[in-house]
Design an enzyme around this catalytic site. Sequence first.
Site, PDB file in Angstrom:
ATOM      1  N   GLY A 103       0.813  -1.219   0.000  1.00 10.48           N
ATOM      2  CA  GLY A 103       0.000   0.000   0.000  1.00 10.48           C
ATOM      3  C   GLY A 103       0.845   1.265   0.000  1.00 10.48           C
ATOM      4  O   GLY A 103       2.073   1.224   0.069  1.00 10.48           O
ATOM      5  N   VAL A 144       1.154   3.589   2.305  1.00 12.83           N
ATOM      6  CA  VAL A 144       1.921   3.771   3.544  1.00 12.83           C
ATOM      7  C   VAL A 144       2.966   2.667   3.697  1.00 12.83           C
ATOM      8  O   VAL A 144       4.119   2.928   4.053  1.00 12.83           O
ATOM      9  CB  VAL A 144       0.983   3.805   4.777  1.00 12.83           C
ATOM     10  CG1 VAL A 144       1.767   3.818   6.076  1.00 12.83           C
ATOM     11  CG2 VAL A 144       0.077   5.041   4.710  1.00 12.83           C
ATOM     12  N   ARG A 157      -4.590 -10.915  -3.046  1.00 12.60           N
ATOM     13  CA  ARG A 157      -4.530 -10.215  -4.346  1.00 12.60           C
ATOM     14  C   ARG A 157      -3.100  -9.951  -4.787  1.00 12.60           C
ATOM     15  O   ARG A 157      -2.777 -10.053  -5.956  1.00 12.60           O
ATOM     16  CB  ARG A 157      -5.243  -8.855  -4.267  1.00 12.60           C
ATOM     17  CG  ARG A 157      -6.729  -8.907  -4.109  1.00 12.60           C
ATOM     18  CD  ARG A 157      -7.313  -7.493  -4.096  1.00 12.60           C
ATOM     19  NE  ARG A 157      -6.929  -6.726  -2.907  1.00 12.60           N
ATOM     20  CZ  ARG A 157      -7.571  -6.769  -1.747  1.00 12.60           C
ATOM     21  NH1 ARG A 157      -8.645  -7.525  -1.629  1.00 12.60           N
ATOM     22  NH2 ARG A 157      -7.164  -6.074  -0.706  1.00 12.60           N
ATOM     23  N   SER A 158      -2.230  -9.567  -3.842  1.00 16.54           N
ATOM     24  CA  SER A 158      -0.865  -9.248  -4.285  1.00 16.54           C
ATOM     25  C   SER A 158       0.177 -10.217  -3.740  1.00 16.54           C
ATOM     26  O   SER A 158       1.375 -10.009  -3.945  1.00 16.54           O
ATOM     27  CB  SER A 158      -0.504  -7.792  -3.969  1.00 16.54           C
ATOM     28  OG  SER A 158      -0.951  -7.436  -2.719  1.00 16.54           O
ATOM     29  N   CYS A 179      -3.003  11.065  10.689  1.00 21.94           N
ATOM     30  CA  CYS A 179      -2.043  11.982  10.050  1.00 21.94           C
ATOM     31  C   CYS A 179      -2.263  13.449  10.416  1.00 21.94           C
ATOM     32  O   CYS A 179      -1.298  14.185  10.669  1.00 21.94           O
ATOM     33  CB  CYS A 179      -2.108  11.798   8.537  1.00 21.94           C
ATOM     34  SG  CYS A 179      -3.782  11.613   7.899  1.00 21.94           S
ATOM     35  N   ARG A 232     -10.994  17.390   2.155  1.00 24.60           N
ATOM     36  CA  ARG A 232     -10.126  16.707   1.183  1.00 24.60           C
ATOM     37  C   ARG A 232      -9.892  17.658   0.012  1.00 24.60           C
ATOM     38  O   ARG A 232     -10.835  18.278  -0.490  1.00 24.60           O
ATOM     39  CB  ARG A 232     -10.827  15.437   0.699  1.00 24.60           C
ATOM     40  CG  ARG A 232      -9.930  14.539  -0.121  1.00 24.60           C
ATOM     41  CD  ARG A 232      -8.856  13.855   0.690  1.00 24.60           C
ATOM     42  NE  ARG A 232      -9.343  12.708   1.430  1.00 24.60           N
ATOM     43  CZ  ARG A 232      -8.604  12.016   2.299  1.00 24.60           C
ATOM     44  NH1 ARG A 232      -7.347  12.361   2.533  1.00 24.60           N
ATOM     45  NH2 ARG A 232      -9.114  10.993   2.950  1.00 24.60           N
ATOM     46  N   HIS A 271      -0.504  17.167   3.782  1.00 18.72           N
ATOM     47  CA  HIS A 271      -1.676  17.802   4.390  1.00 18.72           C
ATOM     48  C   HIS A 271      -1.281  19.193   4.874  1.00 18.72           C
ATOM     49  O   HIS A 271      -0.159  19.401   5.357  1.00 18.72           O
ATOM     50  CB  HIS A 271      -2.150  17.019   5.617  1.00 18.72           C
ATOM     51  CG  HIS A 271      -2.811  15.708   5.311  1.00 18.72           C
ATOM     52  ND1 HIS A 271      -3.006  15.209   4.036  1.00 18.72           N
ATOM     53  CD2 HIS A 271      -3.343  14.782   6.160  1.00 18.72           C
ATOM     54  CE1 HIS A 271      -3.627  14.037   4.116  1.00 18.72           C
ATOM     55  NE2 HIS A 271      -3.830  13.751   5.390  1.00 18.72           N
ATOM     56  N   ASN A 291       1.805  13.681   4.765  1.00 19.13           N
ATOM     57  CA  ASN A 291       0.929  12.823   5.569  1.00 19.13           C
ATOM     58  C   ASN A 291       1.330  11.363   5.523  1.00 19.13           C
ATOM     59  O   ASN A 291       1.044  10.603   6.445  1.00 19.13           O
ATOM     60  CB  ASN A 291      -0.513  12.978   5.089  1.00 19.13           C
ATOM     61  CG  ASN A 291      -0.666  12.756   3.594  1.00 19.13           C
ATOM     62  OD1 ASN A 291      -0.078  13.494   2.788  1.00 19.13           O
ATOM     63  ND2 ASN A 291      -1.406  11.750   3.204  1.00 19.13           N
TER      64      ASN A 291
HETATM   65  P1  A2P Z   1      -3.200  -5.653  -1.411  1.00 16.74           P
HETATM   66  O1  A2P Z   1      -2.110  -5.122  -2.298  1.00 16.74           O
HETATM   67  O2  A2P Z   1      -3.164  -7.149  -1.389  1.00 16.74           O
HETATM   68  O3  A2P Z   1      -4.538  -5.090  -1.692  1.00 16.74           O
HETATM   69  P2  A2P Z   1      -3.729   1.330   0.450  1.00 16.74           P
HETATM   70  O4  A2P Z   1      -4.035   2.001   1.753  1.00 16.74           O
HETATM   71  O5  A2P Z   1      -2.688   2.027  -0.364  1.00 16.74           O
HETATM   72  O6  A2P Z   1      -4.970   1.029  -0.319  1.00 16.74           O
HETATM   73  O7  A2P Z   1      -3.070  -0.099   0.836  1.00 16.74           O
HETATM   74  C1  A2P Z   1      -3.727  -1.039   1.654  1.00 16.74           C
HETATM   75  C2  A2P Z   1      -2.764  -2.174   1.986  1.00 16.74           C
HETATM   76  O8  A2P Z   1      -3.437  -3.104   2.820  1.00 16.74           O
HETATM   77  C3  A2P Z   1      -2.290  -2.950   0.770  1.00 16.74           C
HETATM   78  O9  A2P Z   1      -0.983  -3.406   1.008  1.00 16.74           O
HETATM   79  C4  A2P Z   1      -3.279  -4.095   0.744  1.00 16.74           C
HETATM   80  O10 A2P Z   1      -2.785  -5.256   0.087  1.00 16.74           O
HETATM   81  C5  A2P Z   1      -3.408  -4.384   2.204  1.00 16.74           C
HETATM   82  N1  A2P Z   1      -4.625  -5.105   2.514  1.00 16.74           N
HETATM   83  C6  A2P Z   1      -5.910  -4.719   2.266  1.00 16.74           C
HETATM   84  N2  A2P Z   1      -6.778  -5.660   2.674  1.00 16.74           N
HETATM   85  C7  A2P Z   1      -6.037  -6.676   3.191  1.00 16.74           C
HETATM   86  C8  A2P Z   1      -6.357  -7.943   3.780  1.00 16.74           C
HETATM   87  N3  A2P Z   1      -7.603  -8.362   3.921  1.00 16.74           N
HETATM   88  N4  A2P Z   1      -5.315  -8.722   4.191  1.00 16.74           N
HETATM   89  C9  A2P Z   1      -4.045  -8.316   4.051  1.00 16.74           C
HETATM   90  N5  A2P Z   1      -3.690  -7.132   3.510  1.00 16.74           N
HETATM   91  C10 A2P Z   1      -4.674  -6.327   3.086  1.00 16.74           C
END
Ligand code: A2P
Length: 336
Positions: free
Chosen positions: A12, A14, A39-40, A129, A235, A242, A316
């Site tokens: 993500g 952050v 997903r990733s 933040c 926003r 910010h 932020n």
């Molecule tokens: P993923 O890449 O698999 O979606 P952002 O705030 O930029 O949207 O990032 C959110 C982060 O939290 C990403 O790394 C996302 O991974 C991860 N994430 C979201 N939902 C889940 C989940 N259910 N389990 C693990 N990681 C999650």
Amino acid sequence: RRFHVAVVGATGAVGETMLSILAERDFPIASLSLLASSRSAGGEIDYRGEKIKVQDLADFDPKGVDIALFSAGGSVSKEYGPKFAAAGAVVIDNSSAFRYDDDVPLVVSEVNPDALKNRPRGIIANPNCSTMQMLVALAPLHRQYGITRINVATYQSVSGGGRSALEELGKQTGQLLSFQQIDPQRFPVQIAFNLIPHIDDFLENGFTKEEMKLVWETKKILGDDSILVNPTAVRVPVFYGHSEAVTIETRDKVTVAAARELLSRSPGVEVVDKHEAGGYPTPVTHASGNDAVYVGRIREDLSHPNGLNLWIVSDNIRKGAALNAVQLAELVAAEG
Ligand code: A2P
């Protein structure tokens, strides 16, 4: 000593910055586990020239993790934070899941670092933040002059809403400049070339949750329930950084000169306050990609004898989230 570190939400906005800040500050890492959703999972992220595989949080065994940095949203923190803590990790959580629990410290590294020593659940919360940057600047003034009331309007960049929010601003900007229709998804209305006075959910008192975070978190971090905070959170179509227009009222009078002098020697703060074009901080010219909280436009309140106006700008994603989380990890690491 080196530490086994896990970053939850490593893909993500952050999480990615947490990784670059861990590397920049040479955090003593023995091993690094990068976690995200299915997903990733399987993808690779580069850390100091080494490719590390992203693992699915749902199948990960937290045994052996010393420090876990969570930034994957509140529901992920609620479900997995206690599991990591039970396995022996110190959890540093960037979500709002635990911030208001009495047995979870809420810590800004420059403001109340000692609070993190008392963490009966093994969880430390990273503030929101907007509160973070405001208090880096206001805590020194509060200690010396006693802040009684804070009026604040925020101008918050889209990166606070994560990767999808960054993408939506970029996409809408392109579409509008080429006369196409837009279809707001991540934000309730158009964000490009617009302002939205609505961040997080509406609460019963008519304020948004983002606004009330400034109220609740300020009292908890400064350890002073008597401070009055009156927030409006907006926003704005800025990618990173910010800004906040803040007016404080103090028990003892603060002059502009005294505020400048105090802030210029306060940790984490940089005063940028020349009365000329560009002599003030903005998200793009100062904050984005940098660590400091920038303060400018320091003026005495024309309408109140003990009032002071400040313009507070910071990245932020860095001080407002990833940097403070890593600074908290450094404090934990220093405990031995
Ligand atoms: P993923 O890449 O698999 O979606 P952002 O705030 O930029 O949207 O990032 C959110 C982060 O939290 C990403 O790394 C996302 O991974 C991860 N994430 C979201 N939902 C889940 C989940 N259910 N389990 C693990 N990681 C999650």
